[in-house]
Design a protein around this motif. Structure first.
Motif, PDB file in Angstrom:
ATOM      1  N   SER A  57      -2.496   8.115   3.777  1.00  0.00           N
ATOM      2  CA  SER A  57      -3.213   7.700   5.155  1.00  0.00           C
ATOM      3  C   SER A  57      -3.364   6.172   4.841  1.00  0.00           C
ATOM      4  CB  SER A  57      -4.437   8.535   5.137  1.00  0.00           C
ATOM      5  OG  SER A  57      -5.451   8.093   3.904  1.00  0.00           O
ATOM      6  N   VAL A  58      -3.606   5.678   3.988  1.00  0.00           N
ATOM      7  CA  VAL A  58      -3.668   4.134   3.706  1.00  0.00           C
ATOM      8  C   VAL A  58      -2.203   3.462   3.869  1.00  0.00           C
ATOM      9  CG1 VAL A  58      -3.965   2.307   1.792  1.00  0.00           C
ATOM     10  CG2 VAL A  58      -5.421   4.496   1.752  1.00  0.00           C
ATOM     11  N   LYS A  59      -1.118   4.000   3.528  1.00  0.00           N
ATOM     12  CA  LYS A  59       0.088   3.586   4.085  1.00  0.00           C
ATOM     13  C   LYS A  59       0.432   3.515   5.462  1.00  0.00           C
ATOM     14  CE  LYS A  59       4.913   4.607   3.494  1.00  0.00           C
ATOM     15  NZ  LYS A  59       5.893   5.551   2.935  1.00  0.00           N
ATOM     16  N   GLY A  60      -0.134   4.805   6.020  1.00  0.00           N
ATOM     17  CA  GLY A  60      -0.098   4.719   7.383  1.00  0.00           C
ATOM     18  C   GLY A  60      -0.888   3.713   8.172  1.00  0.00           C
ATOM     19  N   TRP A  61      -2.069   3.631   7.818  1.00  0.00           N
ATOM     20  CA  TRP A  61      -3.003   2.847   8.426  1.00  0.00           C
ATOM     21  C   TRP A  61      -2.363   1.048   8.432  1.00  0.00           C
ATOM     22  CZ3 TRP A  61      -7.190   1.845  11.201  1.00  0.00           C
ATOM     23  CH2 TRP A  61      -7.834   0.409  11.314  1.00  0.00           C
ATOM     24  N   LEU A  62      -1.977   0.906   7.264  1.00  0.00           N
ATOM     25  CA  LEU A  62      -1.044  -0.555   6.967  1.00  0.00           C
ATOM     26  C   LEU A  62      -0.118  -0.701   7.984  1.00  0.00           C
ATOM     27  CD1 LEU A  62      -2.045  -0.751   3.225  1.00  0.00           C
ATOM     28  CD2 LEU A  62      -2.923  -2.002   5.256  1.00  0.00           C
ATOM     29  N   GLN A  63       0.822   0.445   7.801  1.00  0.00           N
ATOM     30  CA  GLN A  63       2.066   0.626   8.714  1.00  0.00           C
ATOM     31  C   GLN A  63       1.956   0.233  10.204  1.00  0.00           C
ATOM     32  OE1 GLN A  63       4.538   3.877   7.811  1.00  0.00           O
ATOM     33  NE2 GLN A  63       5.497   2.785   6.214  1.00  0.00           N
ATOM     34  N   ASN A  64       0.801   0.728  10.485  1.00  0.00           N
ATOM     35  CA  ASN A  64       0.328   0.774  12.105  1.00  0.00           C
ATOM     36  C   ASN A  64      -0.584  -0.160  12.654  1.00  0.00           C
ATOM     37  OD1 ASN A  64       1.680   3.413  13.410  1.00  0.00           O
ATOM     38  ND2 ASN A  64       0.769   4.228  11.651  1.00  0.00           N
ATOM     39  N   THR A  65      -0.915  -0.884  11.673  1.00  0.00           N
ATOM     40  CA  THR A  65      -2.020  -2.220  11.852  1.00  0.00           C
ATOM     41  C   THR A  65      -1.621  -3.242  11.521  1.00  0.00           C
ATOM     42  OG1 THR A  65      -3.289  -1.923   9.842  1.00  0.00           O
ATOM     43  CG2 THR A  65      -4.021  -0.637  11.789  1.00  0.00           C
ATOM     44  N   GLU A  66      -0.253  -3.621  11.249  1.00  0.00           N
ATOM     45  CA  GLU A  66       0.113  -4.835  10.902  1.00  0.00           C
ATOM     46  C   GLU A  66      -0.590  -5.478   9.644  1.00  0.00           C
ATOM     47  OE1 GLU A  66       0.173  -7.259  14.222  1.00  0.00           O
ATOM     48  OE2 GLU A  66       2.098  -6.190  15.158  1.00  0.00           O
ATOM     49  N   ASN A  67      -0.626  -4.251   8.697  1.00  0.00           N
ATOM     50  CA  ASN A  67      -1.064  -4.586   7.390  1.00  0.00           C
ATOM     51  C   ASN A  67      -2.695  -5.035   7.537  1.00  0.00           C
ATOM     52  OD1 ASN A  67      -0.380  -4.355   4.634  1.00  0.00           O
ATOM     53  ND2 ASN A  67      -0.204  -6.511   4.361  1.00  0.00           N
ATOM     54  N   ASN A  68      -3.422  -4.533   8.266  1.00  0.00           N
ATOM     55  CA  ASN A  68      -4.935  -4.904   8.504  1.00  0.00           C
ATOM     56  C   ASN A  68      -5.731  -4.408   7.270  1.00  0.00           C
ATOM     57  OD1 ASN A  68      -7.326  -5.682   9.027  1.00  0.00           O
ATOM     58  ND2 ASN A  68      -7.675  -4.237  11.059  1.00  0.00           N
ATOM     59  N   LYS A  69      -6.248  -5.240   6.295  1.00  0.00           N
ATOM     60  CA  LYS A  69      -7.168  -5.082   5.399  1.00  0.00           C
ATOM     61  C   LYS A  69      -8.604  -5.579   5.625  1.00  0.00           C
ATOM     62  CE  LYS A  69      -3.235  -5.648   2.675  1.00  0.00           C
ATOM     63  NZ  LYS A  69      -2.618  -6.800   1.872  1.00  0.00           N
ATOM     64  N   ASN A  70      -8.676  -5.933   6.664  1.00  0.00           N
ATOM     65  CA  ASN A  70     -10.082  -6.494   7.012  1.00  0.00           C
ATOM     66  C   ASN A  70     -11.010  -5.697   7.509  1.00  0.00           C
ATOM     67  OD1 ASN A  70      -9.158  -9.235   6.275  1.00  0.00           O
ATOM     68  ND2 ASN A  70      -8.098  -9.459   8.320  1.00  0.00           N
ATOM     69  N   VAL A  71     -10.929  -4.305   6.986  1.00  0.00           N
ATOM     70  CA  VAL A  71     -11.961  -3.334   7.431  1.00  0.00           C
ATOM     71  C   VAL A  71     -12.393  -2.727   6.023  1.00  0.00           C
ATOM     72  CG1 VAL A  71     -10.809  -2.670   9.548  1.00  0.00           C
ATOM     73  CG2 VAL A  71     -10.210  -1.601   7.553  1.00  0.00           C
ATOM     74  N   ALA A  72     -13.567  -2.194   6.259  1.00  0.00           N
ATOM     75  CA  ALA A  72     -14.048  -1.509   5.053  1.00  0.00           C
ATOM     76  C   ALA A  72     -13.488  -0.207   4.866  1.00  0.00           C
ATOM     77  CB  ALA A  72     -15.545  -0.967   5.240  1.00  0.00           C
ATOM     78  N   ALA A  73     -12.934   0.023   3.571  1.00  0.00           N
ATOM     79  CA  ALA A  73     -12.057   1.266   3.485  1.00  0.00           C
ATOM     80  C   ALA A  73     -13.363   2.487   2.811  1.00  0.00           C
ATOM     81  CB  ALA A  73     -11.006   1.128   2.572  1.00  0.00           C
ATOM     82  N   ALA A  74     -13.453   3.457   3.559  1.00  0.00           N
ATOM     83  CA  ALA A  74     -14.260   4.521   3.014  1.00  0.00           C
ATOM     84  C   ALA A  74     -13.329   5.683   2.454  1.00  0.00           C
ATOM     85  CB  ALA A  74     -15.143   5.095   4.048  1.00  0.00           C
ATOM     86  N   CYS A  75     -13.239   5.842   1.323  1.00  0.00           N
ATOM     87  CA  CYS A  75     -12.216   6.967   0.844  1.00  0.00           C
ATOM     88  C   CYS A  75     -12.925   8.114   0.032  1.00  0.00           C
ATOM     89  CB  CYS A  75     -11.615   5.994  -0.511  1.00  0.00           C
ATOM     90  SG  CYS A  75     -10.901   4.363   0.038  1.00  0.00           S
ATOM     91  N   ILE A  76     -12.019   8.908   0.349  1.00  0.00           N
ATOM     92  CA  ILE A  76     -12.538  10.431  -0.038  1.00  0.00           C
ATOM     93  C   ILE A  76     -12.784  10.450  -1.419  1.00  0.00           C
ATOM     94  CG2 ILE A  76     -10.305  11.424  -0.428  1.00  0.00           C
ATOM     95  CD1 ILE A  76     -11.667  14.172   1.197  1.00  0.00           C
ATOM     96  N   GLY A  77     -12.079   9.737  -2.335  1.00  0.00           N
ATOM     97  CA  GLY A  77     -12.201   9.683  -3.849  1.00  0.00           C
ATOM     98  C   GLY A  77     -11.399   8.518  -4.565  1.00  0.00           C
ATOM     99  N   GLU A  78     -11.127   8.575  -5.564  1.00  0.00           N
ATOM    100  CA  GLU A  78     -10.775   7.561  -6.490  1.00  0.00           C
ATOM    101  C   GLU A  78      -9.251   7.482  -6.106  1.00  0.00           C
ATOM    102  OE1 GLU A  78     -10.192   4.339  -8.959  1.00  0.00           O
ATOM    103  OE2 GLU A  78     -12.219   5.364  -8.686  1.00  0.00           O
ATOM    104  N   THR A  79      -8.236   8.351  -5.900  1.00  0.00           N
ATOM    105  CA  THR A  79      -7.092   8.289  -5.502  1.00  0.00           C
ATOM    106  C   THR A  79      -6.587   7.430  -4.310  1.00  0.00           C
ATOM    107  OG1 THR A  79      -6.453  10.451  -6.689  1.00  0.00           O
ATOM    108  CG2 THR A  79      -4.959   9.419  -5.210  1.00  0.00           C
ATOM    109  N   SER A  80      -7.421   7.586  -3.473  1.00  0.00           N
ATOM    110  CA  SER A  80      -7.439   6.574  -2.208  1.00  0.00           C
ATOM    111  C   SER A  80      -7.867   5.419  -2.335  1.00  0.00           C
ATOM    112  CB  SER A  80      -8.017   7.499  -1.051  1.00  0.00           C
ATOM    113  OG  SER A  80      -7.596   8.698  -0.734  1.00  0.00           O
TER     114      SER A  80
END
Length: 103
Positions: A57-80
Motif C-alpha cells: 500500500s505504501v508502494k501504491g501510494w507513491l506510484q499514484n501520487t508522484e512520490n508524495n511523502k509530505n503526508v503523515a503515514a499512519a501504519c498498521i504496524g512495524e512492517t508498513s
C-alpha cells in the motif's frame, strides 16, 4: 495450512516450523497496485494523513501520487512503517503502534 499473499515474507512460516509445526503455505492471492484516475490523483493532493496496512500500500501510494511523502503515514504496524522508512519518509511523520493488537 497457511494461506498467504504471494508477496508475504516467510517469517511466520519459518517461526512456526522452528517451533515444530508442520506448515504448508498456500499463496492464495497477490497484490496489484491500483491505477488512479485524475479525480483520485487530485483528491490525494489534499490528504494530510495516509493510512497504510502493508508495504504494497505504501508502494501504491507513491506510484499514484508522484512520490508524495509530505503526508503523515499512519501504519498498521512495524512492517508498513519500515516500508515508509525505506522509501525516505521523515521519521517524525511515521506513526505506528509499538504493540499492535486489540488492546
Amino acid at each position: 495450512l497457511y494461506p498467504a499473499s504471494a508477496k508475504a515474507k516467510k517469517t511466520l512460516e519459518q517461526n512456526l516450523s522452528a517451533r515444530g509445526f508442520a506448515v504448508t503455505r498456500l499463496n492464495t492471492y497477490d497484490t496489484v497496485t491500483a491505477t488512479w484516475d485524475e479525480d483520485q490523483v487530485g483528491a490525494s493532493k489534499q490528504v494530510q494523513v495516509a493510512c497504510f496496512a502493508s508495504p504494497s500500500s505504501v508502494k501504491g501510494w507513491l506510484q499514484n501520487t508522484e512520490n508524495n511523502k509530505n503526508v503523515a503515514a499512519a501504519c498498521i504496524g512495524e512492517t508498513s512503517a519500515t516500508a515508509c522508512r525505506e522509501q525516505g519518509w521523515n521519521e517524525n511523520q511515521i506513526f505506528f503502534p509499538e504493540a499492535p493488537g486489540l488492546e
